[in-house]
Write an enzyme that holds these catalytic residues in place. Structure first.
Site, PDB file in Angstrom:
ATOM      1  N   ALA A 103       0.825  -1.208   0.000  1.00 48.93           N
ATOM      2  CA  ALA A 103       0.000   0.000   0.000  1.00 48.93           C
ATOM      3  C   ALA A 103       0.861   1.261   0.000  1.00 48.93           C
ATOM      4  CB  ALA A 103      -0.944  -0.001   1.197  1.00 48.93           C
ATOM      5  N   TRP A 106       5.155 -11.579   3.078  1.00 46.40           N
ATOM      6  CA  TRP A 106       4.778 -12.912   3.546  1.00 46.40           C
ATOM      7  C   TRP A 106       3.503 -13.411   2.868  1.00 46.40           C
ATOM      8  CZ3 TRP A 106       5.575 -12.871   9.604  1.00 46.40           C
ATOM      9  CH2 TRP A 106       6.896 -12.503   9.888  1.00 46.40           C
ATOM     10  N   GLN A 131       1.247 -15.222   0.577  1.00 49.58           N
ATOM     11  CA  GLN A 131       1.510 -16.386  -0.259  1.00 49.58           C
ATOM     12  C   GLN A 131       0.509 -16.547  -1.394  1.00 49.58           C
ATOM     13  OE1 GLN A 131       1.697 -19.852   2.253  1.00 49.58           O
ATOM     14  NE2 GLN A 131       3.370 -19.058   3.492  1.00 49.58           N
ATOM     15  N   HIS A 141      -6.502 -16.742  10.144  1.00 51.41           N
ATOM     16  CA  HIS A 141      -6.233 -17.685   9.060  1.00 51.41           C
ATOM     17  C   HIS A 141      -6.309 -19.091   9.639  1.00 51.41           C
ATOM     18  CE1 HIS A 141      -4.537 -19.694   5.638  1.00 51.41           C
ATOM     19  NE2 HIS A 141      -4.526 -18.563   4.963  1.00 51.41           N
ATOM     20  N   HIS A 197      -4.540 -13.023  11.480  1.00 53.85           N
ATOM     21  CA  HIS A 197      -3.924 -12.878  10.160  1.00 53.85           C
ATOM     22  C   HIS A 197      -4.204 -11.529   9.512  1.00 53.85           C
ATOM     23  CE1 HIS A 197      -2.356 -14.112   6.299  1.00 53.85           C
ATOM     24  NE2 HIS A 197      -3.507 -13.899   5.701  1.00 53.85           N
ATOM     25  N   ARG A 254     -12.874 -10.917   5.110  1.00 57.18           N
ATOM     26  CA  ARG A 254     -12.174 -10.639   3.855  1.00 57.18           C
ATOM     27  C   ARG A 254     -12.163 -11.847   2.933  1.00 57.18           C
ATOM     28  NH1 ARG A 254      -6.673 -11.291   2.070  1.00 57.18           N
ATOM     29  NH2 ARG A 254      -6.196 -12.266   4.072  1.00 57.18           N
ATOM     30  N   SER A 279      -6.672  -8.483  -0.399  1.00 58.22           N
ATOM     31  CA  SER A 279      -5.965  -7.462   0.376  1.00 58.22           C
ATOM     32  C   SER A 279      -4.936  -6.707  -0.456  1.00 58.22           C
ATOM     33  CB  SER A 279      -5.301  -8.091   1.603  1.00 58.22           C
ATOM     34  OG  SER A 279      -4.473  -9.170   1.219  1.00 58.22           O
ATOM     35  N   LEU A 280      -4.075  -7.438  -1.191  1.00 61.67           N
ATOM     36  CA  LEU A 280      -3.120  -6.740  -2.043  1.00 61.67           C
ATOM     37  C   LEU A 280      -3.850  -5.915  -3.096  1.00 61.67           C
ATOM     38  CD1 LEU A 280      -0.374  -9.482  -2.640  1.00 61.67           C
ATOM     39  CD2 LEU A 280      -0.400  -7.648  -0.943  1.00 61.67           C
TER      40      LEU A 280
END
Length: 508
Positions: free
Chosen positions: A20, A49, A51, A233, A337, A372, A377-378
């Site tokens: 971000a 991190w 994945q 997670h 997470h 989510r 998220s990315l």
């Protein structure tokens, strides 16, 4: 470029150097940006991190409407349709932008982008790099781009506070490096500081993910939204490490199964099974553990034998824990997470405090809702970097007359982490949440970590229902969907009032 030498009426300070923060700094070009990172670029961020990958509707059988629909379904009534549609529509363009930045995503034999499947996605739409090293590859590419950008000045320091002008607008930051404080005035500050997972004893987040940006915003008077929604997670590798290494959800998309020590399926009879939404799977595993079972992610056989090629990050993590995934199941458990709540922002990433913006996990945009959707998220951080840049381009500069408050000392995190794990975890109830609030309230005025933990605990206590990642054993049903919003003043006042009778009783 030495951004510190530029006119502060033009400069933007970006705090945080994950996806971000890096994307925001790049999208603001050629505007002068000072990027403040607590660690050297490429280190200490959760982005590296990540994945799974980046969700983007680029498949022939997919489109942004389907992606948005899956996002809304996972969000359990609190994802905002217009935000989901807007962010999903950005997905294909953002993948093109990353390709243009030199990031090499995995491809099929015919040269098309390889698309993975993760839980609660109706289509294969997870764009990945290096098998399960997407976050690291994207981070490396954006770091190189930022280091080459003439408009960006990089400062390695810890942000301790926000500067305010005479009207109360944010006007820069107070930093500390090697014990020496200094100020960076600016016309706006963008918080891109990540989440709060390290407030829990079991977490997949870096140890620095204690919600510092949330505390900065809250102390500045920003509206905080849906703070109770912490995603656990389901498949952190339970091999004694802290933080806990992650076994990506994509493993279950490729056929891995959740079993107990007897080989019985953990998610049998649950809609979606092993690919149910994350909150459902996390509670399934949590329940099995509470009944004394041991839970494993079973990759034995063909999947385990090709783990090193398809999931090299997980293969390495397993090797470090002396686990051979081809012949041994991987012990797993839920771990903190991702934080769906955060600083409330508008369509341009602006908070309720003039001059203050937020991007990525620290922000509550309305995308994630109560739970989510995997690999959104990315995508969100990349999308809002552009939205913020557009909004700041349209905003006028302002003179800066900074006033700073006193910095706060770092906290002893161990008791806070233990308390959050025990009382504000996967399954919650009034008694445990009340205990957390009572113990955190006296610490919060002087301790940022305790303040953020209090905001989460107080919001969880106030949400008397079960929804998404927030599960109350004493309120298993749901009420009409609503966001929770607060500012710091009422939270501190409410907890002080609640603590007063107990203190008076002790005094008597």
């Amino acid at each position: 470029m030495n951004a510190l030498s530029r006119n502060p009426a033009d400069r933007v300070v970006v705090v945080g150097a994950g996806v971000a923060g890096l994307a925001t700094a790049l999208r603001l070009a050629p505007r002068p940006v000072t990027l403040v990172s607590a660690s050297p670029l490429g280190q200490g961020t959760a982005t590296g991190w990540a994945q799974g990958g980046i969700a983007a509707a680029i498949g022939a059988d997919d489109d942004a409407h389907r992606h948005a629909a899956d996002t809304l379904a996972a969000g359990a009534g609190l994802s905002e349709p217009e935000v989901a549609a807007r962010v999903a529509a950005e997905g294909p363009r953002l993948i093109d932008w990353l390709l243009g930045a030199g990031i090499a995503f995995d491809r099929t034999e015919d040269g098309a982008l390889a698309l993975g499947l993760e839980a609660a996605h109706g289509r294969r739409r997870i764009v990945r790099a290096g098998g399960d090293a997407t976050g690291a590859r994207v981070l490396d590419g954006l770091v190189r781009a930022v280091q080459a950008a003439p408009s960006v000045e990089i400062v390695v320091a810890t942000v301790r506070d926000l500067l305010r002008d005479a009207a109360g607008a944010v006007a820069g930051v107070v930093c500390e490096r090697d014990g020496v404080p200094f100020r960076i005035p600016a016309r706006a500050v963008v918080l891109a500081t990540g989440g709060l997972g390290a407030l829990y004893a079991a977490t997949t987040n870096p140890r620095g993910a204690t919600g510092r940006g949330l505390a900065l915003a809250a102390r500045a008077g920003a509206v905080m939204r849906d703070m109770e929604f912490v995603q656990f997670h389901p498949t952190a590798i339970a091999a004694g490490a802290d933080p806990m290494p992650l076994a990506t959800e994509a493993l279950r998309g490729e056929g891995a199964r959740l079993v107990d020590e007897r080989g019985e399926p953990v998610m049998a009879g649950v809609a979606g099974g092993d690919l149910a939404p994350r909150d459902v799977v996390a509670r399934g595993i949590f329940g099995a553990l509470a009944r004394g079972r041991t839970v494993y992610l079973d990759t034995r056989g063909a999947l385990g034998s090709r783990m090193a090629a398809r999931f090299p990050t997980v293969a390495t993590l397993c090797a470090e824990a002396s686990i051979d995934p081809a012949v041994q199941p991987i012990p797993v458990r839920p771990a903190a997470h991702y934080h769906m709540g955060g600083v409330k922002v508008d369509a341009q990433g602006a908070t309720s405090v003039p001059g203050l913006y937020a991007c990525g996990e620290v922000a509550s945009t309305g995308l994630h809702g109560a739970n989510r959707l995997a690999s959104n998220s990315l995508l969100e951080g990349l999308a809002y970097a552009g939205f913020i840049a557009d909004g700041l381009d349209a905003a006028p500069g302002a003179p800066v007359r900074p006033v700073a408050t006193e910095p706060r000392a770092p906290a002893d995190l161990a008791p806070i982490r233990a308390l959050m794990e025990a009382r504000v975890g996967v399954v919650r109830d009034a008694a445990g949440l009340g205990e957390a609030v009572a113990r955190l309230a006296p610490l919060a005025p002087a301790c940022d970590a305790a303040l953020v933990a209090l905001l989460v605990s107080q919001a969880a206590l106030g949400r008397r229902e079960s929804r998404g990642a927030h599960w109350r054993s004493d309120f298993s049903g749901s009420v009409p969907a609503r966001h929770s919003e607060t500012t710091l003043g009422p939270v501190l006042a409410e907890t002080a009032a609640a603590a007063r009778p107990a203190a008076e009783a002790m005094a008597r």
